[in-house]
Every structure is written in C-alpha cells, then in structure tokens.
Motif scaffolding. Sequence first.
Motif: not given
Length: 211
Positions: A35-55
């Motif tokens: 809620l304060n704008g601070s990141a609280n979850d991370y993923q490897a960039k390859a996984n993030a890319m494939m997940m978001l494009i896959g969606i």
Amino acid sequence: MKKYIFSAGLIVLTVLTWAFTYSSLPDNLAIHWGLNGSANDYQAKANAMMMLIGIMIIIYILMVIIPKIDPKNNYKTFIGPYMAIFNTMFAVMFVINLMIILTGLGYDLPISYLGSFIVGVIFMVFGNFIQIVKPNFFLGIRTPWTLSSEKVWKDTHRVSSKLFVLAGIIMMLSAFFPPVYRISAIFIAAIGCIIFSVLSSYIVYQRQLNK
C-alpha cells in the motif's frame, strides 16, 4: 481479423519492449507492491517476462474463441463494446509491463497512485460499455435471472453500468486517500457494485414476474 489488430499489436509491442530492455534489467524484478508503494514480491526477470506475456496471449486466445463457442452466438450485435472491454484489458496489461520494466531500470514511479487509477479505469470502461452488451454466457452480469430474460438482462445492466462507473470513480479517488484507507475503499467499491448488480437482477426479475 482487423478487429484484433490493436490487441495483437500491444502483445507485439510488449514483446519488443522486453527484448530491447532485457539485458539492462536486474536479475530479479519487483512484480508486486504494498500500500505504501514499496515492492514486496520479486521474480526472476525471465519468469516475470514469460508470465506477463503469457497472460496477454491467453487473454487474446479467449477473446478470439469466446464468440465462437458461446451458445447464444450473438456477439456480432455488440462486437464494439466487446472489443473495447478486451482492448482495455490489453492496454492495462501493457501498462503493467511498462511499470515493471521501468522500475527495474531504476525509475521511481508512483506505484501506489497508479494502481488505484488502473483498477478504476477498468471498472469505468466496463461500466460504460456493459449496458450495450447483449445476453451471453461469458461477459456481463450473468445470473439465473438475467440469463432467463432479455428484459431482465437489459434493465440489470442499465443499473450495473452506473454502479461500475461509480465504483471506478471511487477507486481513482482512493489514490489520494491515506494508504490504510485506500485498499478498503477499492475493496468496498468493487464488492459493493458486484453485490448490488446481482441483487438488482433478482429485483428486476421479481418485478417482471409480478406484472
């Protein structure tokens, strides 16, 4: 297939954006913020890319096949609103990809504000177009009562349209609320408009029976 060009173009643009920035991105990317704008979850960039494009690809496939498998088969009568709703989803997904990439590149984005605006825009677009959507099994307020009568469907969606637009406005305004109240405002607006939409379908149905 011309009607699918915009959404397909956004998928291609998303892929190109990832391709051009991938080598400059850190190994791990923030994909969720508190809620304060601070990141609280991370993923490897390859996984993030494939997940978001896959969606985006999955949404695209659904957008194409839903009109073909719906038993009512009447999407031609409201293809404009149908495409507007889905194109908004693709635009939002593209923005989310940009947010993740830009924060990965070191840009300090106002994430806590952007999240409220993005959700608000989705609800407002849905509300603006949902009243034009004809009875179907995939898009809209689908209850036993709306699916039983075209008039109940029409009257319910006329009410729901206003509820979703109002909810969207509240969500956008919540960007300026203190963080502790922001999520409550978004949750109450979202759940409230859905509950009242379902209730309105039952009320309209009962009124029609009693005529």
